[in-house]
Write an enzyme that holds these catalytic residues in place. Structure first.
Site, short mmCIF file in Angstrom:
data_model
loop_
_atom_site.label_atom_id
_atom_site.label_comp_id
_atom_site.label_asym_id
_atom_site.label_seq_id
_atom_site.Cartn_x
_atom_site.Cartn_y
_atom_site.Cartn_z
CG ASP A 83 28.79 -44.24 25.48
OD1 ASP A 83 29.01 -45.47 25.42
OD2 ASP A 83 29.49 -43.40 24.89
CB CYS A 98 35.76 -50.16 26.25
SG CYS A 98 35.79 -48.68 27.24
#
EC number: 2.5.1.7
Length: 419
Positions: free
Chosen positions: A307, A117
């Site tokens: 997250d 990511c």
């Protein structure tokens, strides 16, 4: 390249089965390198990152067999390569977790610097410093971490300058086969770290302090395979709960772990949700009401998880009132915000904080997923957007959510994958 199309949803309703946790499965699969006999991992989600991890293990010479039913068998009898190449590592940051196990068991490891990511630097120096304290000789050369140790790694005292889940996991695995006792202070306390520790104990490791910031590992001569079940995915659970809250629905997440999600459940209650839990299920009921805005600040576990930050940005964008979302873990983790603004969200960004003024509905638009959790937030946003929302680049989504469109469809949402 696949896309998802999402149409405005009625309140989500029904039951969704939660998959095994990606962030627990990946280090546990890497831990298979430590085992001298067959190692079976169950409740493994079918995800792109899991496939990449299995390819990496095969690349090293390990035998990896899909047993079906979310079970994978790993045998290291013929493991004879000690290099994790760029073409695999570049797609998944968790590949760095092969470093500790390879070095601890075989005394040598070459691992390409990681990719994954695009949400900040996430430096690997904490991993390397800890291994050097354990006696490893490490150089970074031509894009590779080259690590060697004469004999076994040595137990030592490691103080982590900052809390790092990945570094804690790497050093925990390395210390399990080290000579002597290792103490890791300021260790990450995330449930996925705890899950890895329990797995290592099942393999024969000696670890105390699990779930605390101080881990003590007494190295053992060898570890054996076992069968271990991966914990439920707390972030997938939280994502579906937020989707239900945003759509003013009522859902039950089964095969879940409420104890791993306390900070998120508390914020959902603040937003007006009625939360009921059992040993392995969580039910959320909005009673048809619009959520209220909440303030969140991400921090290491047991605080609010980074997250879940993007999903709560969407909740606040559709809530009554104004909420503040502050990100303290990663820089550059508000890449979903411009996409939400394209959908009509009223968001101001000031440094690492977003001030979000809730509106009743968003507008469907073509948006682009920039990372794993951002892509989930855009799907949730599409459920409360007039018209059709198209999310491009959903390969990010496939890295962390198993059968996401089928699960949403099971709750009554119109979420369709377009090839």
């Amino acid at each position: 390249m696949d896309k998802l199309t999402i149409k405005a949803s009625n309140p989500l309703a029904g039951e969704v089965v939660i998959s095994g946790a990606k962030n627990a499965a990946l280090p546990i699969l890497m831990a298979g390198v430590l085992a001298e006999t067959d190692f079976i991992v169950s409740n493994v989600p079918s995800l792109r990152d899991v496939i990449t991890s299995c390819e990496l293990l095969r690349c090293l010479g390990a035998e990896v067999e899909d047993l079906g039913g979310s079970r994978i068998r790993i045998s290291t009898t013929n493991l004879n390569e000690y290099c994790a190449p760029y073409d695999l590592v570049k797609t998944m940051r968790a590949s760095i977790l092969i470093l500790g196990p390879l070095l601890a068991r075989y005394g040598t490891a070459d691992v390409s610097l990681p990719g994954g990511c695009a949400i900040g630097a996430r430096p690997v120096n904490l991993h390397l410093h800890g291994l050097e304290l354990m006696g490893a000789k490490i150089e970074v050369k031509e894009g590779y971490i080259k690590a060697r140790v004469d004999g076994r790694l040595k137990g030592t005292h490691i103080f982590m300058d900052m809390v790092s889940v990945g570094a804690t996991e790497n050093l925990l695995m390395a210390a399990a086969l080290a000579d002597g006792t290792t103490v890791i202070e300021n260790a990450a306390r995330e449930p996925e770290v705890t899950d890895l520790a329990h797995c290592l104990i099942a393999m024969g490791a000696k670890i105390t302090g699990i779930g605390t910031a101080t881990l003590k590992i007494e190295g053992v001569e060898r570890l054996s395979g076992c069968e271990y079940r991966v914990m439920p995915d707390r972030i997938e659970t939280g994502s579906f709960l937020v989707a239900a809250a945003v759509t003013r629905g009522k859902i039950r997440c089964v095969s879940a772990d409420p104890s791993a999600l306390e900070a998120v459940l508390s914020k959902l209650e603040d937003a007006g949700a009625e939360i009921t839990t059992g040993e392995d299920w969580i039910e959320l009921d909005m009673k048809g009401q619009r959520p209220k805005s909440v303030n969140i600040k991400t921090a290491p576990y047991p605080a609010f998880p980074t997250d879940m930050q993007a999903q709560f940005c969407v909740l606040n964008a559709l809530a009554e009132g104004t909420g503040r979302v502050t990100e303290t873990i990663f820089e550059n983790r508000f890449m979903h915000v411009p996409e939400l603004i394209r959908m009509g969200a009223d968001i101001e960004q000031e440094g690492n904080t977003c001030i979000i003024h809730g509106i009743d509905r968003l507008n469907g638009a073509q948006v682009m997923a920039t990372d794993l959790r951002a892509s989930a937030s855009l799907v949730i946003a599409g459920l409360m957007a007039e018209g059709t929302t198209t999310v491009d680049r959903i390969y990010h989504l496939d890295r962390g959510y198993e059968h996401i469109e089928a699960k949403f469809q099971g709750l009554g949402a119109e979420v369709v994958r377009v090839k």
